[in-house]
Design a protein around this motif. Sequence first.
Motif, mmCIF file in Angstrom:
data_model
loop_
_atom_site.group_PDB
_atom_site.id
_atom_site.type_symbol
_atom_site.label_atom_id
_atom_site.label_comp_id
_atom_site.label_asym_id
_atom_site.label_seq_id
_atom_site.Cartn_x
_atom_site.Cartn_y
_atom_site.Cartn_z
ATOM 1 N N HIS A 114 -36.283 20.661 13.482
ATOM 2 C CA HIS A 114 -36.393 20.286 12.077
ATOM 3 C C HIS A 114 -37.731 20.784 11.550
ATOM 4 C CE1 HIS A 114 -37.142 17.634 8.599
ATOM 5 N NE2 HIS A 114 -35.841 17.693 8.457
ATOM 6 N N VAL A 115 -37.730 21.303 10.308
ATOM 7 C CA VAL A 115 -38.973 21.762 9.679
ATOM 8 C C VAL A 115 -39.125 21.069 8.331
ATOM 9 C CG1 VAL A 115 -37.907 23.800 8.609
ATOM 10 C CG2 VAL A 115 -40.360 23.781 9.039
ATOM 11 N N ARG A 116 -40.373 20.760 7.991
ATOM 12 C CA ARG A 116 -40.715 20.173 6.688
ATOM 13 C C ARG A 116 -41.997 20.845 6.210
ATOM 14 N NH1 ARG A 116 -44.089 15.726 5.357
ATOM 15 N NH2 ARG A 116 -43.629 14.951 3.276
ATOM 16 N N ARG A 144 -32.886 21.649 9.022
ATOM 17 C CA ARG A 144 -32.709 21.976 10.438
ATOM 18 C C ARG A 144 -32.558 23.480 10.614
ATOM 19 N NH1 ARG A 144 -33.028 18.300 13.621
ATOM 20 N NH2 ARG A 144 -32.146 19.442 15.360
ATOM 21 N N PHE A 145 -33.071 23.984 11.718
ATOM 22 C CA PHE A 145 -32.925 25.400 12.045
ATOM 23 C C PHE A 145 -32.292 25.538 13.421
ATOM 24 C CE2 PHE A 145 -37.157 24.151 13.461
ATOM 25 C CZ PHE A 145 -37.202 24.637 14.762
ATOM 26 N N TRP A 198 -38.255 17.762 -16.492
ATOM 27 C CA TRP A 198 -38.835 19.004 -15.979
ATOM 28 C C TRP A 198 -40.157 18.732 -15.288
ATOM 29 C CZ3 TRP A 198 -36.908 23.604 -15.160
ATOM 30 C CH2 TRP A 198 -37.780 24.642 -14.872
ATOM 31 N N PRO A 199 -40.414 19.317 -14.126
ATOM 32 C CA PRO A 199 -39.693 20.402 -13.443
ATOM 33 C C PRO A 199 -38.730 19.913 -12.357
ATOM 34 C CG PRO A 199 -41.836 20.159 -12.430
ATOM 35 C CD PRO A 199 -41.744 19.098 -13.512
ATOM 36 N N GLU A 200 -38.228 18.700 -12.464
ATOM 37 C CA GLU A 200 -37.366 18.114 -11.440
ATOM 38 C C GLU A 200 -36.154 18.992 -11.158
ATOM 39 O OE1 GLU A 200 -35.909 15.736 -8.579
ATOM 40 O OE2 GLU A 200 -37.817 15.319 -9.574
ATOM 41 N N GLN A 201 -36.054 19.437 -9.882
ATOM 42 C CA GLN A 201 -34.899 20.219 -9.438
ATOM 43 C C GLN A 201 -34.765 20.123 -7.926
ATOM 44 O OE1 GLN A 201 -35.760 24.576 -10.196
ATOM 45 N NE2 GLN A 201 -37.385 23.605 -11.390
ATOM 46 N N ARG A 202 -33.531 20.198 -7.469
ATOM 47 C CA ARG A 202 -33.255 20.099 -6.032
ATOM 48 C C ARG A 202 -32.115 21.057 -5.694
ATOM 49 N NH1 ARG A 202 -33.578 16.022 -1.634
ATOM 50 N NH2 ARG A 202 -31.817 16.439 -0.271
ATOM 51 N N TYR A 203 -32.273 21.741 -4.571
ATOM 52 C CA TYR A 203 -31.289 22.724 -4.118
ATOM 53 C C TYR A 203 -30.910 22.434 -2.669
ATOM 54 C CZ TYR A 203 -33.117 25.114 -8.193
ATOM 55 O OH TYR A 203 -33.506 25.407 -9.467
ATOM 56 N N GLU A 204 -29.640 22.465 -2.375
ATOM 57 C CA GLU A 204 -29.147 22.407 -0.997
ATOM 58 C C GLU A 204 -29.011 23.854 -0.531
ATOM 59 O OE1 GLU A 204 -28.847 19.463 0.596
ATOM 60 O OE2 GLU A 204 -29.496 18.545 -1.292
ATOM 61 N N ILE A 205 -29.524 24.152 0.659
ATOM 62 C CA ILE A 205 -29.645 25.531 1.132
ATOM 63 C C ILE A 205 -28.891 25.718 2.448
ATOM 64 C CG2 ILE A 205 -31.277 27.322 1.866
ATOM 65 C CD1 ILE A 205 -33.457 25.675 0.359
ATOM 66 N N ASP A 206 -28.216 26.846 2.558
ATOM 67 C CA ASP A 206 -27.570 27.273 3.806
ATOM 68 C C ASP A 206 -27.904 28.758 3.949
ATOM 69 O OD1 ASP A 206 -25.955 27.823 5.975
ATOM 70 O OD2 ASP A 206 -24.180 26.851 5.134
ATOM 71 N N SER A 207 -28.809 29.095 4.877
ATOM 72 C CA SER A 207 -29.305 30.468 5.002
ATOM 73 C C SER A 207 -29.134 31.015 6.405
ATOM 74 C CB SER A 207 -30.808 30.529 4.680
ATOM 75 O OG SER A 207 -31.055 30.258 3.336
ATOM 76 N N VAL A 208 -29.002 32.344 6.472
ATOM 77 C CA VAL A 208 -29.074 33.092 7.723
ATOM 78 C C VAL A 208 -30.277 34.019 7.578
ATOM 79 C CG1 VAL A 208 -27.923 34.717 9.254
ATOM 80 C CG2 VAL A 208 -26.585 32.959 8.077
ATOM 81 N N LYS A 257 -30.399 24.991 7.394
ATOM 82 C CA LYS A 257 -29.610 24.140 6.502
ATOM 83 C C LYS A 257 -30.506 22.996 6.087
ATOM 84 C CE LYS A 257 -25.319 25.320 8.712
ATOM 85 N NZ LYS A 257 -24.062 25.496 8.138
ATOM 86 N N GLY A 258 -30.760 22.918 4.783
ATOM 87 C CA GLY A 258 -31.647 21.877 4.307
ATOM 88 C C GLY A 258 -31.705 21.846 2.800
ATOM 89 N N TYR A 259 -32.884 21.509 2.278
ATOM 90 C CA TYR A 259 -33.036 21.399 0.832
ATOM 91 C C TYR A 259 -34.427 21.842 0.399
ATOM 92 C CZ TYR A 259 -35.711 17.151 1.780
ATOM 93 O OH TYR A 259 -36.660 16.270 2.242
ATOM 94 N N PHE A 260 -34.522 22.192 -0.883
ATOM 95 C CA PHE A 260 -35.795 22.445 -1.538
ATOM 96 C C PHE A 260 -35.849 21.533 -2.745
ATOM 97 C CE2 PHE A 260 -38.322 24.656 -4.814
ATOM 98 C CZ PHE A 260 -39.541 24.644 -4.161
ATOM 99 N N HIS A 261 -36.888 20.718 -2.832
ATOM 100 C CA HIS A 261 -37.064 19.767 -3.938
ATOM 101 C C HIS A 261 -38.369 20.124 -4.648
ATOM 102 C CE1 HIS A 261 -37.509 15.285 -5.287
ATOM 103 N NE2 HIS A 261 -37.142 16.074 -6.281
#
Length: 189
Positions: free
Chosen positions: A108-110, A89-90, A39-49, A74-78
């Motif tokens: 691409h956004v970071r 990427r957007f 904890w708090p290690e977590q990662r999410y793959e995201i696909d949003s409109v 389309k990307g990730y949150f870590h």
Amino acid sequence: ADLRTWFRIDGGKVLLDRIELDSDGAVSRLTGVVDVAHWPEQRYEIDSVLDLATHRGIWWAPYTFTLSGEATFKGYFHFFKGGRELAGRFYSEEAGLDWYRFPQLQGHVRWTPDVVEVTGARSKLYGGDAQFTYTMNMFGKGRPTEVRFDAAYTDVDLRAFTDAMEMKGLRLAGRASGRNLLQWRLGRW
């Protein structure tokens, strides 16, 4: 916001097989892993409109500019001990900033606690093309945030551009190519 999720627990990890998150201005589908043992290690793959007008109101409420259009991300949150990172990427078929239109906008956004970077961004621009980068370095107390916007454009149709501006009594002709570099510290434009 509305949230629905399906998950299972395996070896001290929460495996989120599907997350449906509908919020103001966004419809997102995610998967993720939460490592409870680290904890708090977590990662999410995201696909949003995303609805850009709604997001303008959320992130830049005090300002008067307008955004229009819809974008995908389309990307990730870590999220990890000591930090966090959102990257991906957007794409927007046509994004609008006030009266400007940016067809086929992509890049691409970071975003981390220290920096927001938009790289590899490009779009069509009034019969021509545009490329740009944007960087916001957030240094913390004692040093103001530095921002850099570097844009290059090629073969822009000046007639189409001045028509879009609705310039009364002036219509330019020809094509334009060039580069604009803006650098400033927040609060010191």
